[in-house]
Design a protein around this motif. Sequence first.
Motif, PDB file in Angstrom:
ATOM      1  N   ASP A   1     -13.861  66.007  43.589  1.00  0.00           N
ATOM      2  CA  ASP A   1     -13.145  66.634  44.583  1.00  0.00           C
ATOM      3  C   ASP A   1     -12.224  65.606  45.735  1.00  0.00           C
ATOM      4  OD1 ASP A   1     -13.703  69.159  43.505  1.00  0.00           O
ATOM      5  OD2 ASP A   1     -15.160  69.719  45.319  1.00  0.00           O
ATOM      6  N   ARG A   2     -13.216  64.754  46.293  1.00  0.00           N
ATOM      7  CA  ARG A   2     -12.524  63.834  47.084  1.00  0.00           C
ATOM      8  C   ARG A   2     -11.481  63.077  46.461  1.00  0.00           C
ATOM      9  NH1 ARG A   2     -17.025  61.562  51.201  1.00  0.00           N
ATOM     10  NH2 ARG A   2     -15.257  60.116  51.645  1.00  0.00           N
ATOM     11  N   LEU A   3     -11.632  62.537  45.271  1.00  0.00           N
ATOM     12  CA  LEU A   3     -10.709  61.671  44.552  1.00  0.00           C
ATOM     13  C   LEU A   3      -9.537  62.522  44.268  1.00  0.00           C
ATOM     14  CD1 LEU A   3     -11.401  59.616  41.686  1.00  0.00           C
ATOM     15  CD2 LEU A   3      -9.469  61.117  41.456  1.00  0.00           C
ATOM     16  N   GLU A   4      -9.702  63.727  44.074  1.00  0.00           N
ATOM     17  CA  GLU A   4      -8.102  64.639  43.986  1.00  0.00           C
ATOM     18  C   GLU A   4      -7.623  64.784  45.279  1.00  0.00           C
ATOM     19  OE1 GLU A   4      -7.581  69.130  42.463  1.00  0.00           O
ATOM     20  OE2 GLU A   4      -8.927  67.858  41.235  1.00  0.00           O
ATOM     21  N   ARG A   5      -8.235  64.896  46.350  1.00  0.00           N
ATOM     22  CA  ARG A   5      -7.954  65.255  47.401  1.00  0.00           C
ATOM     23  C   ARG A   5      -7.287  64.045  48.100  1.00  0.00           C
ATOM     24  NH1 ARG A   5     -11.981  66.421  51.300  1.00  0.00           N
ATOM     25  NH2 ARG A   5     -13.313  67.096  49.724  1.00  0.00           N
ATOM     26  N   ALA A   6      -7.941  62.903  47.931  1.00  0.00           N
ATOM     27  CA  ALA A   6      -7.480  61.439  48.245  1.00  0.00           C
ATOM     28  C   ALA A   6      -6.141  61.330  47.744  1.00  0.00           C
ATOM     29  CB  ALA A   6      -8.481  60.287  47.887  1.00  0.00           C
ATOM     30  N   GLN A   7      -5.923  61.429  46.503  1.00  0.00           N
ATOM     31  CA  GLN A   7      -4.679  61.259  45.702  1.00  0.00           C
ATOM     32  C   GLN A   7      -3.788  62.000  46.416  1.00  0.00           C
ATOM     33  OE1 GLN A   7      -4.300  61.705  41.323  1.00  0.00           O
ATOM     34  NE2 GLN A   7      -4.566  59.513  41.285  1.00  0.00           N
ATOM     35  N   ALA A   8      -3.858  63.423  46.558  1.00  0.00           N
ATOM     36  CA  ALA A   8      -2.833  64.087  47.286  1.00  0.00           C
ATOM     37  C   ALA A   8      -2.446  63.908  48.456  1.00  0.00           C
ATOM     38  CB  ALA A   8      -3.439  65.572  47.123  1.00  0.00           C
ATOM     39  N   ASP A   9      -3.303  63.478  49.464  1.00  0.00           N
ATOM     40  CA  ASP A   9      -2.999  62.924  50.793  1.00  0.00           C
ATOM     41  C   ASP A   9      -2.312  61.675  50.555  1.00  0.00           C
ATOM     42  OD1 ASP A   9      -4.501  65.015  51.787  1.00  0.00           O
ATOM     43  OD2 ASP A   9      -6.443  64.079  52.234  1.00  0.00           O
ATOM     44  N   LEU A  10      -2.751  60.630  49.887  1.00  0.00           N
ATOM     45  CA  LEU A  10      -1.991  59.570  49.648  1.00  0.00           C
ATOM     46  C   LEU A  10      -0.509  59.631  49.305  1.00  0.00           C
ATOM     47  CD1 LEU A  10      -3.271  56.702  47.217  1.00  0.00           C
ATOM     48  CD2 LEU A  10      -1.168  57.978  46.736  1.00  0.00           C
ATOM     49  N   GLY A  11      -0.480  60.633  48.526  1.00  0.00           N
ATOM     50  CA  GLY A  11       1.043  61.281  47.892  1.00  0.00           C
ATOM     51  C   GLY A  11       1.954  61.479  48.975  1.00  0.00           C
ATOM     52  N   GLN A  12       1.411  62.136  49.716  1.00  0.00           N
ATOM     53  CA  GLN A  12       2.095  62.464  51.089  1.00  0.00           C
ATOM     54  C   GLN A  12       2.567  61.246  51.889  1.00  0.00           C
ATOM     55  OE1 GLN A  12       3.532  65.619  51.574  1.00  0.00           O
ATOM     56  NE2 GLN A  12       2.218  66.571  50.084  1.00  0.00           N
ATOM     57  N   VAL A  13       1.612  60.472  52.095  1.00  0.00           N
ATOM     58  CA  VAL A  13       1.944  59.112  52.858  1.00  0.00           C
ATOM     59  C   VAL A  13       3.046  58.515  52.304  1.00  0.00           C
ATOM     60  CG1 VAL A  13       1.140  57.169  53.764  1.00  0.00           C
ATOM     61  CG2 VAL A  13      -0.529  59.198  53.683  1.00  0.00           C
ATOM     62  N   GLY A  14       3.008  58.289  50.798  1.00  0.00           N
ATOM     63  CA  GLY A  14       3.932  57.471  49.987  1.00  0.00           C
ATOM     64  C   GLY A  14       5.017  58.087  50.036  1.00  0.00           C
ATOM     65  N   ALA A  15       5.127  59.454  49.787  1.00  0.00           N
ATOM     66  CA  ALA A  15       6.396  60.158  49.671  1.00  0.00           C
ATOM     67  C   ALA A  15       7.264  60.006  51.216  1.00  0.00           C
ATOM     68  CB  ALA A  15       6.236  61.718  49.603  1.00  0.00           C
ATOM     69  N   ASN A  16       6.537  59.874  52.248  1.00  0.00           N
ATOM     70  CA  ASN A  16       7.131  59.858  53.602  1.00  0.00           C
ATOM     71  C   ASN A  16       7.981  58.340  53.603  1.00  0.00           C
ATOM     72  OD1 ASN A  16       6.462  62.176  54.391  1.00  0.00           O
ATOM     73  ND2 ASN A  16       4.692  61.367  55.583  1.00  0.00           N
ATOM     74  N   ARG A  17       7.773  57.339  52.706  1.00  0.00           N
ATOM     75  CA  ARG A  17       8.388  56.135  52.742  1.00  0.00           C
ATOM     76  C   ARG A  17       9.395  56.395  51.964  1.00  0.00           C
ATOM     77  NH1 ARG A  17       6.011  51.260  54.363  1.00  0.00           N
ATOM     78  NH2 ARG A  17       7.083  50.301  52.912  1.00  0.00           N
ATOM     79  N   LEU A  18       9.694  57.170  50.980  1.00  0.00           N
ATOM     80  CA  LEU A  18      10.714  57.315  50.084  1.00  0.00           C
ATOM     81  C   LEU A  18      11.842  58.362  50.861  1.00  0.00           C
ATOM     82  CD1 LEU A  18       8.782  57.917  46.715  1.00  0.00           C
ATOM     83  CD2 LEU A  18       9.689  55.643  47.651  1.00  0.00           C
ATOM     84  N   ARG A  19      13.119  57.635  50.568  1.00  0.00           N
ATOM     85  CA  ARG A  19      14.292  58.742  51.002  1.00  0.00           C
ATOM     86  C   ARG A  19      14.722  59.475  49.766  1.00  0.00           C
ATOM     87  NH1 ARG A  19      16.783  53.442  53.239  1.00  0.00           N
ATOM     88  NH2 ARG A  19      16.026  53.075  51.054  1.00  0.00           N
ATOM     89  N   ASP A  20      15.663  60.475  50.333  1.00  0.00           N
ATOM     90  CA  ASP A  20      16.342  61.346  49.459  1.00  0.00           C
ATOM     91  C   ASP A  20      17.454  60.122  48.640  1.00  0.00           C
ATOM     92  OD1 ASP A  20      17.445  63.307  47.905  1.00  0.00           O
ATOM     93  OD2 ASP A  20      18.743  63.964  49.549  1.00  0.00           O
TER      94      ASP A  20
ATOM     95  N   VAL B   1       5.392  59.801  44.157  1.00  0.00           N
ATOM     96  CA  VAL B   1       6.822  60.384  43.581  1.00  0.00           C
ATOM     97  C   VAL B   1       6.798  61.921  43.647  1.00  0.00           C
ATOM     98  CG1 VAL B   1       8.621  60.277  41.802  1.00  0.00           C
ATOM     99  CG2 VAL B   1       7.089  58.137  42.300  1.00  0.00           C
ATOM    100  N   GLU B   2       5.906  62.452  43.026  1.00  0.00           N
ATOM    101  CA  GLU B   2       5.568  63.878  42.829  1.00  0.00           C
ATOM    102  C   GLU B   2       5.747  64.476  44.256  1.00  0.00           C
ATOM    103  OE1 GLU B   2       1.798  65.232  41.159  1.00  0.00           O
ATOM    104  OE2 GLU B   2       2.963  67.090  40.358  1.00  0.00           O
ATOM    105  N   ALA B   3       5.157  63.946  45.524  1.00  0.00           N
ATOM    106  CA  ALA B   3       5.017  64.566  46.285  1.00  0.00           C
ATOM    107  C   ALA B   3       6.684  64.336  47.299  1.00  0.00           C
ATOM    108  CB  ALA B   3       4.167  64.009  47.448  1.00  0.00           C
ATOM    109  N   ALA B   4       7.167  63.339  47.056  1.00  0.00           N
ATOM    110  CA  ALA B   4       8.664  63.304  47.569  1.00  0.00           C
ATOM    111  C   ALA B   4       9.573  64.363  46.573  1.00  0.00           C
ATOM    112  CB  ALA B   4       9.292  61.804  47.148  1.00  0.00           C
ATOM    113  N   VAL B   5       9.413  64.275  45.318  1.00  0.00           N
ATOM    114  CA  VAL B   5      10.155  65.218  44.632  1.00  0.00           C
ATOM    115  C   VAL B   5       9.705  66.860  45.233  1.00  0.00           C
ATOM    116  CG1 VAL B   5      10.499  66.523  42.378  1.00  0.00           C
ATOM    117  CG2 VAL B   5      10.509  64.107  42.355  1.00  0.00           C
ATOM    118  N   LYS B   6       8.629  67.120  45.559  1.00  0.00           N
ATOM    119  CA  LYS B   6       8.447  68.273  46.140  1.00  0.00           C
ATOM    120  C   LYS B   6       9.010  68.659  47.539  1.00  0.00           C
ATOM    121  CE  LYS B   6       4.238  69.870  43.512  1.00  0.00           C
ATOM    122  NZ  LYS B   6       2.980  69.564  43.146  1.00  0.00           N
TER     123      LYS B   6
END
Length: 316
Positions: A103-122, A139-144
């Motif tokens: 569970d923690r692994l899955e949540r960590a990946q989702a949280d990390l995705g949000q942080v990484g997505a904030n660095r990517l611009r449209d 990338v998935e979070a940025a696309v979302k």
Amino acid sequence: MEERVHAAVRDTADEIDTMEIRGAATIAEAAAHALRRQATASDADTPEAFKSELRAAARTLYETRPTAVSLPNALRYVLRGMSNTTVEGLRQNVVESADEFCDRLERAQADLGQVGANRLRDGDTIMTHCHSTDALACVEAAVKQGKHIEAIVKETRPRNQGHITAQELHEMGVPVTLVVDSAARRYLNDVDHVLVGADAVAADGSVINKIGTSGLAVNARDRGTPIMVAAQTLKLHPDTLTGHTVDIEMRDTEEILDADTLAELGNPTVRNPAFDVTPPRYVDAIVTERGQFPPESIVILMRELFGEGTTEPWAE
Ligand code: RUB
């Protein structure tokens, strides 16, 4: 000792060894599942016998591939949960800590995705190397978030993990250009971020990832392209706090060329290291579920999470 290790654990170990199960996070998750399986199938009649079986299973899993620290970190997490004094209680402990770990692994990946997505611009284009679920989560979070992202994907010889990346990006709706590894520098001019994962991050901020990452990072720095490493804290290597280095896996030369071709070439020595080390000066940000860090600051997070170091996963 081997006979006490459940067949399902040995199967998982074989699958990690042959890379049917690969990638640091996926290996960790599979190892936690395997320990859970060992616990549920165990017919040990004393708590000592149960613990010893679990430790033997952990060692079997540990001895597969040496570089991804997520593997010993996962084993340690699950085994540390064993606090009960009865076999049934211990079984419950392992099941719960393995489930909690996943569970923690899955949540960590989702949280990390949000942080990484904030660095990517449209409109950004990324370049990837190998296949990293942590990197793809960004990338998935940025696309979302509604951003249009394009990708230049390196093949990643000899095993072509770039093909998996290309396919998964395509499924996210990201336009992909696939290039051979040696074309990376040519295309860096078109790239806004190099985005890779990690098998381990050392206390000095060095990043251990698929062979070729360090060359890509040096080229990217030369071109002024930022290098972002997506690595949940499971990838932090506690032993490096006390001066240990990270073991780099050498793989079979048959991954590069078969025995007949080797003979035709006059049997040259062939080397097939699976990973390399990118020094911290070539990394702009390490993105974790706890936020992004300049590589030089990662040691602060490591001290917070691990103290001054750890023991072997199966230490009593
Ligand atoms: C995989 C690889 C990945 C990291 C991170 O190498 O180098 O970049 O493991 O992956 P291999 P993830 O194919 O040899 O296992 O982010 O999924 O943990």
